[in-house]
Design an enzyme around this catalytic site. Structure first.
Site, PDB file in Angstrom:
ATOM      1  CG  ASP A 120      -1.840  -1.144   1.316  1.00 46.99           C
ATOM      2  OD1 ASP A 120      -2.148  -1.714   0.245  1.00 46.99           O
ATOM      3  OD2 ASP A 120      -2.285  -1.469   2.434  1.00 46.99           O
TER       4      ASP A 120
HETATM    5  N1  URA Z   1      -1.101  -5.899   3.979  1.00 47.13           N
HETATM    6  C1  URA Z   1      -1.635  -4.655   3.970  1.00 47.13           C
HETATM    7  O1  URA Z   1      -2.687  -4.414   4.536  1.00 47.13           O
HETATM    8  N2  URA Z   1      -0.965  -3.705   3.292  1.00 47.13           N
HETATM    9  C2  URA Z   1       0.237  -3.898   2.682  1.00 47.13           C
HETATM   10  O2  URA Z   1       0.813  -2.970   2.115  1.00 47.13           O
HETATM   11  C3  URA Z   1       0.768  -5.200   2.725  1.00 47.13           C
HETATM   12  C4  URA Z   1       0.084  -6.187   3.375  1.00 47.13           C
END
Ligand code: URA
Length: 231
Positions: free
Chosen positions: A102
């Site tokens: 993310d």
């Molecule tokens: N899980 C999440 O919620 N976000 C990420 O960036 C990676 C794994």
């Protein structure tokens, strides 16, 4: 024996002309010495670097990046800087991301030109564990630890999560190891046990650990051992 300019052009995204320029301007080293002669014949075991980054034939590239917050795991985005924007142009050509993060997640991001290799990291059929350092808004209760370990039901997803590894470092700081990669999985798993992720940082993918020397935004080529650890 391969010529140096041909080697550089094949192992990076540089054209032969740009490879010659890079060599003439002193950006290329062979076995630790700057070599400015494009038609140098390379001995088979020669170690070649461009701007200090190891170059390997047959042209596949494998990099790790310490992704800063605010950078998106995409090759192009009109609104935000992308992981590829952090790399020099001659390295970024044809790279894709093996396992997205993310925008607000930091840490280990792997980039490669090798589709088969990245498939072994991201395929749900291959068990490639990913470890995250998770900062929580609330203390993690014992029952919540057990739920995460056993598998939890996520909102709008009929399939419970696979068993996860949980290491409680502090009441609000845990290491979570997952062997699957669903959309926003860590955040959704912690929400499912009534907590909230304040900060998320990826430490490890399989046997590849984020290099502690890399500041946010810095990258390096993977070593042959790291590349070979993904099978
Ligand atoms: N899980 C999440 O919620 N976000 C990420 O960036 C990676 C794994």
């Amino acid at each position: 024996m391969v010529r140096l300019d041909q080697f550089i052009a094949t192992s990076t995204a540089l054209s032969r002309k740009d490879a010659k320029r890079a060599i003439s301007s002193g950006r290329v080293q062979v076995d630790g010495n700057v070599c400015k002669t494009p038609n140098t014949k390379l001995p088979p075991e020669a170690e070649v670097t461009l701007d200090g980054q190891a170059c390997t034939l047959p042209g596949e590239r494998y990099l790790m990046l310490n992704k800063p917050a605010g950078v998106v795991s995409a090759t192009r985005d009109s609104d935000h800087p992308t992981a590829l924007d952090l790399l020099p142009r001659e390295l970024s050509g044809n790279l894709h991301i093996a396992g997205r993060l993310d925008a607000d997640t930091t840490g280990l991001l792997l980039l490669t030109t090798d589709g088969q290799w990245s498939h072994r990291i991201t395929s749900p059929r291959v068990d490639c564990p990913k470890t995250y350092l998770v900062t929580l808004s609330d203390d993690l209760s014992e029952p919540a630890v057990r739920e995460l370990q056993q598998g939890v039901s996520l909102r709008n997803d009929p399939q419970p999560t696979r068993p996860a590894g949980v290491r409680v470092l502090e009441p609000r700081l845990i290491e979570l190891t997952l062997s699957e990669g669903r959309y926003h999985q860590v955040k959704r798993m912690l929400a499912a046990v009534g907590n909230h992720v304040e900060a998320l940082h990826r430490l490890r993918i399989g046997a590849i650990t984020l290099d502690s020397e890399l500041e946010p935004g810095q990258f390096r080529a993977l070593t042959p051992e790291e590349i070979g650890s993904v099978d």
